[in-house]
Scaffold this active site. Structure first.
Site, PDB file in Angstrom:
ATOM      1  N   CYS A 237     -95.741  21.584 -17.320  1.00 48.69           N
ATOM      2  CA  CYS A 237     -94.485  22.152 -16.822  1.00 48.69           C
ATOM      3  C   CYS A 237     -94.605  23.601 -16.368  1.00 48.69           C
ATOM      4  O   CYS A 237     -93.713  24.104 -15.692  1.00 48.69           O
ATOM      5  CB  CYS A 237     -93.413  22.050 -17.903  1.00 48.69           C
ATOM      6  SG  CYS A 237     -93.009  20.353 -18.361  1.00 48.69           S
ATOM      7  N   HIS A 316    -103.038  31.523 -21.522  1.00 45.89           N
ATOM      8  CA  HIS A 316    -103.655  30.205 -21.758  1.00 45.89           C
ATOM      9  C   HIS A 316    -104.275  30.212 -23.160  1.00 45.89           C
ATOM     10  O   HIS A 316    -105.198  30.966 -23.437  1.00 45.89           O
ATOM     11  CB  HIS A 316    -104.728  29.927 -20.703  1.00 45.89           C
ATOM     12  CG  HIS A 316    -105.046  28.472 -20.538  1.00 45.89           C
ATOM     13  ND1 HIS A 316    -105.314  27.639 -21.600  1.00 45.89           N
ATOM     14  CD2 HIS A 316    -105.136  27.692 -19.422  1.00 45.89           C
ATOM     15  CE1 HIS A 316    -105.556  26.412 -21.156  1.00 45.89           C
ATOM     16  NE2 HIS A 316    -105.447  26.415 -19.827  1.00 45.89           N
ATOM     17  N   HIS A 433     -78.581  19.890 -18.588  1.00 46.61           N
ATOM     18  CA  HIS A 433     -77.486  18.930 -18.636  1.00 46.61           C
ATOM     19  C   HIS A 433     -77.363  18.158 -17.318  1.00 46.61           C
ATOM     20  O   HIS A 433     -77.224  16.930 -17.319  1.00 46.61           O
ATOM     21  CB  HIS A 433     -76.167  19.647 -18.931  1.00 46.61           C
ATOM     22  CG  HIS A 433     -74.983  18.747 -18.993  1.00 46.61           C
ATOM     23  ND1 HIS A 433     -74.245  18.389 -17.874  1.00 46.61           N
ATOM     24  CD2 HIS A 433     -74.411  18.096 -20.043  1.00 46.61           C
ATOM     25  CE1 HIS A 433     -73.269  17.575 -18.242  1.00 46.61           C
ATOM     26  NE2 HIS A 433     -73.335  17.382 -19.541  1.00 46.61           N
TER      27      HIS A 433
END
Length: 513
Positions: A237, A316, A433
């Protein structure tokens, strides 16, 4: 794809590794107190980023010349030599300075209404599928009603077909619909022709066909033969901000160029039809979506661009085994492939976030906040004093915050740890939502929400922060170049154009559900 929201307080039991069919995860709902043990090396790293080599070179050249000119004011030859040297140094500085990177505009893909699915319809589809055990259906039921997702999120056709058609063809159709839909909107709004694009970067974590997704775009839009194209896979993501960082470096090395970044995730071939609960979570929160972003290094584009990229900070933690394994694509005991979330996920996310904001702080925080933070940190590290670290007020550094809408619990935790307000969290919560977790593109749905609300004024500072498998935490800082009135956002490339008047909604906290 991955999520750092499990939102399970009493629902999940401990992991039972002896019987993989009953593997259940228990992930802490709260992030750890990640500011309790700040490492000085990450603070030093942040200050290192803030020192531009070209600026330092110019400073070292100017000061001695200034002192020489002041001491030997009447020595014409010295002044001429010094002026020549100074001119050369200024020329070197001008040539070596980082090129500004502008965000001209961006577009988020909004699927057709026929792709909408309510929570109840999703649960009905899950129950009728026939591939899930009763306990797995009940588990998804509870997760779905606690996830923070609404009743208008989108699914691709391959998943909603009866029976599901999880084929390569359907996955390609999903990718084409999302990428071409976002790009068509972007080209239409900006007036940029596809032939003008010099750099193309596409990120999609779990779907990487041959030819690549970037080649799919090159073929569809007949992009030029010398285009610099990149396809980033398996980066989770946070890949959207990795793509922005890559585009920044490429634009700084290639003058007079446009770059397009396409961020998406493909869920058709990555829908999990097994009964391992650590893998079922992804079914409950990931949804269809994507975004296209147009970047430029052309000085003439500054006037029409929305934002200038100020900083990117990438963290990372993959060298650590727990971080590396906490979000892991694997097969369950039946041979069904899915993405597994480990019980250490929230702790790993907290550690990555701590490292990232510790490095980012010196770049963005006011001097007063930095001094208060450093004083307490040095007391702890050098004097051994038992004092809690000072938590900087990041609200003084940014007017707007876009946090990856990975899940409800992580948004709650970040709000508490960084002492943000409901107003700051609103774009992330409303995006979760309305659109669900759209992976790397969620940050752009959040920024679109902020614009549609008319909140962006010239000079505003915006912080985007995202998490990803590996484990990674990445930040991007933007500065608004102009005011963006809400009425200018009511065009097709803003996905909130037809529903912004309904938001914000009141969503009860996780403890109340």
């Amino acid at each position: 794809m991955e999520s750092i929201d499990v939102n399970e307080e009493r629902l999940l039991a401990e992991v039972d590794f002896k019987d993989s069919s009953s593997v259940v995860i228990k992930i802490r709902r709260k992030l750890p107190d990640f500011l309790h043990s700040v490492k000085l090396k990450y603070v030093k790293l942040g200050y290192g980023y803030s020192c531009n080599p070209a600026t330092a070179l110019l400073f070292l050249a100017v000061v001695p010349l200034f002192l020489s000119a002041k001491t030997l004011l009447l020595d014409t030859a010295t002044v001429l030599v010094g002026s020549t040297a100074l001119t050369l140094m200024v020329g070197v500085y001008w040539a070596k300075r980082p090129r500004p990177v502008y965000l001209v505009d961006f577009a988020c893909y909004k699927p057709h209404d026929e792709r909408k699915m309510s929570v109840d319809s999703f649960l009905k589809m899950t129950a009728e599928n026939g591939g899930f055990e009763a306990e797995s259906i009940n588990f998804q039921n509870k997760i779905s009603h606690r996830s923070g997702l609404g009743n208008e999120t989108y699914f691709p056709r391959g998943i909603t077909s009866h029976p599901p058609n999880l084929s390569m063809e359907e996955a390609r159709l999903e990718a084409e619909a999302v990428m071409f839909g976002a790009l068509d909107s972007l080209f239409s709004t900006t007036g940029i022709r596809p032939s003008q694009i010099g750099i193309l970067i596409v990120n999609c974590s779990l779907f990487n066909p041959t030819p690549s997704l970037s080649s799919m775009i090159v073929n569809h839009y007949k992009l030029r033969t010398d285009i610099k194209s990149f396809n980033l896979g398996g980066m989770g993501c946070s890949a959207g901000l990795i793509s922005i960082d890559l585009a920044k470096h490429l634009l700084q090395a290639n003058p007079d160029t446009y770059a397009v970044v396409v961020s998406t995730e493909n869920i058709t071939l990555n829908w999990y039809f097994g009964n391992d609960r650590s893998m079922l979570l992804c079914n409950c929160i990931f949804r269809m979506g994507g975004a296209a972003i147009l970047l430029s290094n052309k000085a003439r584009d500054r006037r029409r661009s929305k934002y200038e990229l100020v900083h990117t900070v990438r963290t990372h933690k993959g060298a650590d085994e727990k971080s590396y394994n906490c979000v892991y694509q694997r097969e369950d005991d039946k041979g069904v492939v899915g993405v597994s979330l480990a019980r250490e996920l929230m702790a790993v996310a907290g550690d990555a976030l701590k490292t990232n904001i510790t490095t980012l702080g010196p770049l963005v925080l006011p001097l007063s906040e930095q001094l208060m933070f450093l004083v307490r940190l040095l007391k702890r590290k050098l004097l051994g004093a038992r004092v809690r670290p000072y938590i900087p007020d990041f609200k003084l550094a940014f007017e707007h915050v876009c946090i990856h809408a990975g899940g409800r619990a992580v948004l709650d935790a970040i709000e508490n740890n960084l002492q943000l307000t409901e107003w700051h969290m609103e774009p992330s919560r409303m995006t979760l939502h309305r659109f669900g977790n759209t992976s790397s593109s969620s940050l752009w749905y959040e920024l679109a929400y902020t614009e549609a609300k008319g909140r962006v004024s010239g000079g505003d500072r915006l912080w985007q922060i995202a998490f990803g498998s590996g484990f990674k935490c990445n930040s991007a800082v933007w500065k608004a170049l102009r005011e963006i009135p809400a009425e200018q956002c009511l065009y097709p490339n803003n996905p909130w154009s037809d529903c912004i008047h309904k938001y914000p909604l009141h969503i009860p906290p996780t403890s109340a559900t």
